[in-house]
Write an enzyme that holds these catalytic residues in place. Sequence first.
Site, PDB file in Angstrom:
ATOM      1  N   SER A 120       0.812  -1.215   0.000  1.00 30.66           N
ATOM      2  CA  SER A 120       0.000   0.000   0.000  1.00 30.66           C
ATOM      3  C   SER A 120       0.846   1.266   0.000  1.00 30.66           C
ATOM      4  O   SER A 120       0.308   2.363  -0.159  1.00 30.66           O
ATOM      5  CB  SER A 120      -0.920   0.013   1.232  1.00 30.66           C
ATOM      6  OG  SER A 120      -0.141   0.057   2.421  1.00 30.66           O
ATOM      7  N   HIS A 141      -2.240  -2.355  -6.097  1.00 28.77           N
ATOM      8  CA  HIS A 141      -2.742  -2.183  -4.737  1.00 28.77           C
ATOM      9  C   HIS A 141      -4.262  -2.309  -4.718  1.00 28.77           C
ATOM     10  O   HIS A 141      -4.983  -1.391  -5.098  1.00 28.77           O
ATOM     11  CB  HIS A 141      -2.305  -0.816  -4.176  1.00 28.77           C
ATOM     12  CG  HIS A 141      -2.787  -0.561  -2.785  1.00 28.77           C
ATOM     13  ND1 HIS A 141      -3.064   0.692  -2.306  1.00 28.77           N
ATOM     14  CD2 HIS A 141      -3.066  -1.424  -1.767  1.00 28.77           C
ATOM     15  CE1 HIS A 141      -3.485   0.602  -1.060  1.00 28.77           C
ATOM     16  NE2 HIS A 141      -3.493  -0.667  -0.717  1.00 28.77           N
ATOM     17  N   GLU A 153      -4.950   0.551  -7.395  1.00 29.98           N
ATOM     18  CA  GLU A 153      -3.892   1.482  -7.792  1.00 29.98           C
ATOM     19  C   GLU A 153      -2.843   0.701  -8.587  1.00 29.98           C
ATOM     20  O   GLU A 153      -2.323  -0.309  -8.113  1.00 29.98           O
ATOM     21  CB  GLU A 153      -3.225   2.105  -6.564  1.00 29.98           C
ATOM     22  CG  GLU A 153      -4.085   3.110  -5.828  1.00 29.98           C
ATOM     23  CD  GLU A 153      -3.365   3.705  -4.622  1.00 29.98           C
ATOM     24  OE1 GLU A 153      -3.348   4.941  -4.508  1.00 29.98           O
ATOM     25  OE2 GLU A 153      -2.819   2.933  -3.808  1.00 29.98           O
ATOM     26  N   ASN A 192      -3.239   6.172   0.270  1.00 31.03           N
ATOM     27  CA  ASN A 192      -2.700   6.224   1.635  1.00 31.03           C
ATOM     28  C   ASN A 192      -2.205   7.608   2.018  1.00 31.03           C
ATOM     29  O   ASN A 192      -2.291   8.004   3.180  1.00 31.03           O
ATOM     30  CB  ASN A 192      -1.590   5.187   1.821  1.00 31.03           C
ATOM     31  CG  ASN A 192      -2.124   3.915   2.440  1.00 31.03           C
ATOM     32  OD1 ASN A 192      -3.287   3.830   2.823  1.00 31.03           O
ATOM     33  ND2 ASN A 192      -1.296   2.902   2.537  1.00 31.03           N
TER      34      ASN A 192
END
Length: 286
Positions: A120, A141, A153, A192
């Site tokens: 992540s 991700h 992602e 994130n």
Amino acid sequence: MVEIKKIAVLGAGAMGGGIAQVAAQSGYDVVLSDVDIKYVNNAVDRMNAFWQKSIEKGKMTAEQKEKALGRIKCTSGFSDFSDADMVIEVIIEDLEAKKAAFRELDSVCKPEAILATNTSSMSITVLANETKRQSQVIGMHFFNPPSLMKLVEIIRGYYTSDDTVEIASAVAKSMGKITIEVKKDYPGFVVNRLMLIQYIEAIKLVEEGVATLEDVDTALKLGLNHPMGQFELQDFGGVDIGYHVLNYLYQEHKDPLWNPPQSLKALIRAGRFGRKTGAGWFDYEK
């Protein structure tokens, strides 16, 4: 370009098992592996339960379930990875562990195979440097739970080729996902970086006595229309995971902004890692 027919998933926890589930349901042959076969068997049990509920809701037939289960090969270690077209690594968010895994994957996988990581936040380039196929290493991700969350992602490393990006994106889309391309290998990627800033602020609001855990989560759900509050979300995904990611961002940026707050450190020291341990920010029945 490589045609992806068989996907190997390294790591059979909540995320790895969920990715394997989505891959098998999407028609891919799947190899699911972990350090101990019991973790793989537990993952298959979770898939079985999920698919059974889907049958009861009329979203899937019993025949479709059996076909999906039949596409999954359960194993331990790396012995069955040699003919995989793509590997998705989904082990602990520890950079040294991931680097060791990529060295092993590079040695056992066929030369044309694509190696993806579900990290992540960690550097795709650093992992690619452990291999002799830097152009074929990429970040994919997925989000928790992979069976329900739509976003993936797609993250470029420094040497990731356009073909690899195209193939990884196509695989994610074939699983019913929507992709965004992260064009630079920057710690935290997109989601994130946005989410953890909010997480830190949520913790500070509680530490400063501005609001309670419950009220901060209620504010996020009813004021910003989030499906879960930050404290609920971290307990669901694992408080330890958020802690490790913040530590990684702090080490990369050397910016106090990313230093895990003291109350988060206290939870980690107390072994309160969220729902999986029966207690995190909130208490749960084991």
